[in-house]
Design a protein around this motif. Structure first.
Motif, PDB file in Angstrom:
ATOM      1  N   ASN A  17      43.629  43.720  39.392  1.00 37.98           N
ATOM      2  CA  ASN A  17      45.091  43.692  39.319  1.00 37.98           C
ATOM      3  C   ASN A  17      45.630  44.598  38.216  1.00 37.98           C
ATOM      4  N   GLU A  36      41.161  47.022  28.329  1.00 36.81           N
ATOM      5  CA  GLU A  36      40.220  46.034  28.869  1.00 36.81           C
ATOM      6  C   GLU A  36      39.266  45.655  27.739  1.00 36.81           C
ATOM      7  N   THR A  44      36.388  38.726  36.692  1.00 39.28           N
ATOM      8  CA  THR A  44      36.167  38.216  38.053  1.00 39.28           C
ATOM      9  C   THR A  44      35.951  39.342  39.059  1.00 39.28           C
ATOM     10  N   SER A  45      36.517  40.519  38.804  1.00 39.11           N
ATOM     11  CA  SER A  45      36.580  41.531  39.865  1.00 39.11           C
ATOM     12  C   SER A  45      35.257  42.199  40.222  1.00 39.11           C
ATOM     13  N   GLY A  49      33.328  37.771  46.500  1.00 42.87           N
ATOM     14  CA  GLY A  49      32.536  37.780  47.728  1.00 42.87           C
ATOM     15  C   GLY A  49      32.566  39.136  48.404  1.00 42.87           C
ATOM     16  N   LEU A  51      34.839  40.845  50.059  1.00 35.55           N
ATOM     17  CA  LEU A  51      35.436  40.982  51.383  1.00 35.55           C
ATOM     18  C   LEU A  51      36.893  41.383  51.251  1.00 35.55           C
ATOM     19  N   CYS A 178      43.380  43.376  23.506  1.00 35.53           N
ATOM     20  CA  CYS A 178      44.737  43.221  22.978  1.00 35.53           C
ATOM     21  C   CYS A 178      44.712  41.943  22.130  1.00 35.53           C
ATOM     22  N   GLY A 358      46.017  36.062  42.941  1.00 32.37           N
ATOM     23  CA  GLY A 358      45.824  37.383  43.558  1.00 32.37           C
ATOM     24  C   GLY A 358      44.377  37.589  43.931  1.00 32.37           C
ATOM     25  N   THR A 361      41.688  41.710  47.947  1.00 34.51           N
ATOM     26  CA  THR A 361      42.321  42.233  49.159  1.00 34.51           C
ATOM     27  C   THR A 361      43.795  42.595  48.958  1.00 34.51           C
TER      28      THR A 361
HETATM   29  C1  FAD Z   1      33.363  33.624  43.792  1.00 37.97           C
HETATM   30  C2  FAD Z   1      34.575  34.437  44.119  1.00 37.97           C
HETATM   31  C3  FAD Z   1      34.667  35.050  45.363  1.00 37.97           C
HETATM   32  C4  FAD Z   1      35.782  35.809  45.668  1.00 37.97           C
HETATM   33  N1  FAD Z   1      35.795  36.463  46.854  1.00 37.97           N
HETATM   34  C5  FAD Z   1      36.832  37.263  47.151  1.00 37.97           C
HETATM   35  C6  FAD Z   1      36.793  38.032  48.326  1.00 37.97           C
HETATM   36  O1  FAD Z   1      35.800  38.038  49.073  1.00 37.97           O
HETATM   37  N2  FAD Z   1      37.872  38.798  48.608  1.00 37.97           N
HETATM   38  C7  FAD Z   1      38.954  38.848  47.799  1.00 37.97           C
HETATM   39  O2  FAD Z   1      39.906  39.539  48.161  1.00 37.97           O
HETATM   40  N3  FAD Z   1      39.008  38.145  46.651  1.00 37.97           N
HETATM   41  C8  FAD Z   1      37.965  37.377  46.301  1.00 37.97           C
HETATM   42  N4  FAD Z   1      37.963  36.667  45.136  1.00 37.97           N
HETATM   43  C9  FAD Z   1      39.142  36.720  44.272  1.00 37.97           C
HETATM   44  C10 FAD Z   1      39.145  37.956  43.380  1.00 37.97           C
HETATM   45  O3  FAD Z   1      37.852  38.271  42.935  1.00 37.97           O
HETATM   46  C11 FAD Z   1      40.025  37.726  42.160  1.00 37.97           C
HETATM   47  O4  FAD Z   1      41.252  37.175  42.547  1.00 37.97           O
HETATM   48  C12 FAD Z   1      40.307  39.019  41.420  1.00 37.97           C
HETATM   49  O5  FAD Z   1      39.100  39.683  41.115  1.00 37.97           O
HETATM   50  C13 FAD Z   1      41.077  38.738  40.137  1.00 37.97           C
HETATM   51  O6  FAD Z   1      41.319  39.956  39.511  1.00 37.97           O
HETATM   52  P1  FAD Z   1      42.095  40.014  38.141  1.00 37.97           P
HETATM   53  O7  FAD Z   1      42.319  41.448  37.826  1.00 37.97           O
HETATM   54  O8  FAD Z   1      43.296  39.145  38.195  1.00 37.97           O
HETATM   55  O9  FAD Z   1      41.118  39.311  37.090  1.00 37.97           O
HETATM   56  P2  FAD Z   1      39.806  39.887  36.364  1.00 37.97           P
HETATM   57  O10 FAD Z   1      38.985  40.715  37.265  1.00 37.97           O
HETATM   58  O11 FAD Z   1      39.123  38.758  35.700  1.00 37.97           O
HETATM   59  O12 FAD Z   1      40.403  40.862  35.276  1.00 37.97           O
HETATM   60  C14 FAD Z   1      41.056  40.399  34.112  1.00 37.97           C
HETATM   61  C15 FAD Z   1      40.538  41.235  32.955  1.00 37.97           C
HETATM   62  O13 FAD Z   1      41.319  40.996  31.792  1.00 37.97           O
HETATM   63  C16 FAD Z   1      40.480  41.209  30.670  1.00 37.97           C
HETATM   64  N5  FAD Z   1      41.095  40.599  29.493  1.00 37.97           N
HETATM   65  C17 FAD Z   1      41.330  39.284  29.278  1.00 37.97           C
HETATM   66  N6  FAD Z   1      41.945  39.099  28.082  1.00 37.97           N
HETATM   67  C18 FAD Z   1      42.106  40.332  27.540  1.00 37.97           C
HETATM   68  C19 FAD Z   1      42.657  40.815  26.312  1.00 37.97           C
HETATM   69  N7  FAD Z   1      43.183  39.971  25.403  1.00 37.97           N
HETATM   70  N8  FAD Z   1      42.632  42.156  26.053  1.00 37.97           N
HETATM   71  C20 FAD Z   1      42.092  43.025  26.974  1.00 37.97           C
HETATM   72  N9  FAD Z   1      41.550  42.611  28.150  1.00 37.97           N
HETATM   73  C21 FAD Z   1      41.567  41.290  28.428  1.00 37.97           C
HETATM   74  C22 FAD Z   1      39.184  40.526  31.092  1.00 37.97           C
HETATM   75  O14 FAD Z   1      38.080  40.986  30.346  1.00 37.97           O
HETATM   76  C23 FAD Z   1      39.104  40.884  32.574  1.00 37.97           C
HETATM   77  O15 FAD Z   1      38.256  41.999  32.829  1.00 37.97           O
HETATM   78  C24 FAD Z   1      36.845  35.934  44.759  1.00 37.97           C
HETATM   79  C25 FAD Z   1      36.749  35.324  43.508  1.00 37.97           C
HETATM   80  C26 FAD Z   1      35.617  34.601  43.176  1.00 37.97           C
HETATM   81  C27 FAD Z   1      35.473  34.013  41.818  1.00 37.97           C
END
Ligand code: FAD
Length: 503
Positions: A17, A36, A44-45, A49, A51, A178, A358, A361
């Motif tokens: 995101n 980051e 999480t990203s 899974g 997909l 941050c 979010g 996908t």
């Molecule tokens: C088991 C599992 C299976 C899934 N399968 C699917 C799927 O098949 N298809 C799909 O579409 N979605 C899937 N999802 C959902 C999807 O993976 C997540 O919704 C998505 O990756 C979330 O992204 P994000 O950017 O919000 O969070 P993240 O990827 O966690 O990114 C947030 C980032 O912020 C950074 N951060 C935190 N605090 C700070 C700070 N103070 N300063 C700097 N950086 C910081 C962290 O290090 C992290 O890297 C799945 C999730 C899980 C757990």
């Protein structure tokens, strides 16, 4: 004292995101800084899974808005990066003890018709006694449905968004946390800490996006000293990797008697990725790991359907991630919404946009909606642009990877098939930037095992922010799965001595 650098938009978090929002904003002409705290996609990203899917099971929870948006995104994303995203067929054996066949068929009818399906084939019914997909399934299951979704290399999707953002002028800082944000005269003053050196620097920004995923509440409270009436609910999900035990390219989706569904997907050629679990989680997101009962659970569900019996010793690797789900008050973790919600805190004319929930996908639509929410603060910024845009390396004619691969074979006759596919899948039309002027395997430099050669490692450090061994062998590539422990140790030693300064 020099004035801190000033940006239009500061993005916290380099997951899908944050990277998607940074890319979208940079493409609209905003000056952007994204930080980051670890590696890109280390949260999480890289643990999903993998997909790009509408989410068939979300229909049971009446999530029609989300499912429709996600279904449409499948082909939008497929067209933008067909090297890292590809269609996959899912075989769903009908189990008389679980959902009735008519209900599954109705769900699949909606899935096929809710929107956005032009290229992907629709659902068909399979006779497991006759069709080849049934050969590995136990005899008591005679009928199945087969439908389409897409596969994605999740960690690379994040990196490609960051590369695109940087090429559009954004500054990307990895291993930079941050540590505080405060409002001053309608602007944000932000403090950043280099996680490796401990050095703290300040920047200023007109708007802040908090895309910290599972850490979103931590950033709101501890880092920004703000409040939000919204929060995320952390739900852990684990996967196991085992040797692939069927011959087709299709995936399987099986229902368990607790109503949950488990994906059994082809992975990295000769392996299978099996998941996931859904367990409420209250620990530190950094500490999440697959535990034994989860691994047993996944093995038991697979063994309920397949002739070949998986054993604990078949598990090559396991990983776990934390879903940052928007907390909608649901008790059952599987029922918590997978949709995303924003919270725009507009105090003192310095906006803070918090992102809750979010999916991989829906990252592109989420990013578009995030920028729309900030439009009034940047009246001159460009409009929506990502729907028809290509991600780096995705410049593949008609998004036809098969034809593209054949062209690569002609361009690089000296390269083994496996290696061309490895480069083609990871770098797409940018493969030549990795291979450079090499005209033989020797020209790629030292070989570390699997498909990993020095030329690729140098590219990843130079262009994709790789700074550690894990960045290279686990997130930018999956070569960790092909290297022996000895090869990994040798690579780590080489990386430390050769690349530590460059990284
Ligand atoms: C088991 C599992 C299976 C899934 N399968 C699917 C799927 O098949 N298809 C799909 O579409 N979605 C899937 N999802 C959902 C999807 O993976 C997540 O919704 C998505 O990756 C979330 O992204 P994000 O950017 O919000 O969070 P993240 O990827 O966690 O990114 C947030 C980032 O912020 C950074 N951060 C935190 N605090 C700070 C700070 N103070 N300063 C700097 N950086 C910081 C962290 O290090 C992290 O890297 C799945 C999730 C899980 C757990």
């Amino acid at each position: 004292m020099t004035e801190p650098e000033t940006y239009d938009l500061f993005v916290i978090g380099g997951g899908i995101n944050g990277a998607g929002i940074a890319r979208d904003a940079a493409g609209r002409g905003l000056s952007v800084l994204m930080c980051e705290k670890d590696d890109l996609a280390e949260g999480t990203s890289s643990r999903s899974g993998k997909l790009v899917h509408g989410g068939l099971r979300y229909l049971e929870y009446y999530e029609f808005r989300l499912v429709r948006e996600a279904l449409i995104e499948r082909e939008v994303l497929l067209n933008s990066a067909s090297h890292i995203i590809w269609p996959m067929r899912f075989v769903l054996p009908h189990s008389p003890d679980d959902r009735p066949a008519w209900l599954v068929r109705l769900g699949l009818f909606l899935y096929d018709h809710l929107g956005g399906r032009n290229k992907l084939p629709g659902t068909r019914t399979i006779d497991l006694r006759r069709d080849p997909e049934g050969a590995v399934i136990q005899d008591q299951y005679t009928k199945a449905f087969e439908y389409s979704d897409c596969w994605v290399d999740d960690a690379r999707l994040v990196v490609l968004n960051a590369v695109d953002a940087a090429e559009k002028g954004a500054r990307i800082l990895t291993r930079t946390a941050c540590v505080s944000t405060r409002r001053e005269n309608g602007m944000w003053t932000v403090q950043l800490r280099d996680s490796r050196t401990g050095a703290v620097t300040s920047i200023r920004a007109r708007a802040v996006v908090n895309a910290a995923g599972p850490w979103v509440n931590d950033v709101i409270g501890r880092v920004a000293g703000a409040n939000s009436r919204r929060s995320v609910r952390l739900v852990k999900g684990s996967h196991i990797i085992v040797p692939k035990f069927w011959s087709g390219q299709n995936a399987y989706l099986v229902q368990n008697n607790d109503k949950r569904v488990i994906f059994i997907n082809p992975y990295e050629g000769d392996k299978a990725l099996i998941g996931t679990t859904d367990i409420p989680y209250e620990g530190a997101p950094e500490a999440v790991a697959a535990d034994e009962p989860e691994i047993d659970y996944l093995i038991t569900v697979v063994n309920r359907y397949f002739k070949e019996k998986l054993r604990r010793s078949d598990v090559i690797e396991s990983f776990s991630g934390v879903r940052p789900l928007f907390d909608d008050g649901q008790g059952n973790p599987s029922a918590v919404t997978r949709d995303y919600v924003f919270d725009l805190d507009e105090q003192d004319g310095a906006p803070l946009l918090n992102v809750f929930g979010g999916k991989i996908t829906t990252f592109r639509k989420l990013s578009e909606h995030a920028l729309q929410r900030l439009q009034k603060y940047f009246p001159k910024m460009g409009g929506d642009w990502t729907a028809n845009a290509i991600l780096p390396g995705g410049e593949i004619p008609n998004a036809d990877y098969v034809a593209f691969f054949e062209t690569l074979r002609m361009d690089y006759p000296w390269m083994p098939r496996d290696l061309i596919n490895h480069y083609g899948r990871l770098y797409g039309a940018r493969l030549h930037e990795v291979v450079g002027n090499a005209t033989s395997l020797d020209g790629l430099g030292r070989h570390f095992g699997g498909n990993l050669y020095e030329a690729e490692v140098r590219y990843l450090v130079r262009k994709e922010w790789a700074q550690t061994v894990e960045d290279v062998v686990w997130r930018r590539t999956k070569e960790s799965l092909r290297m022996t422990p000895r090869q990994k140790a040798d690579f780590a030693e080489w990386f430390q001595s050769e690349m530590a300064d460059a990284a």
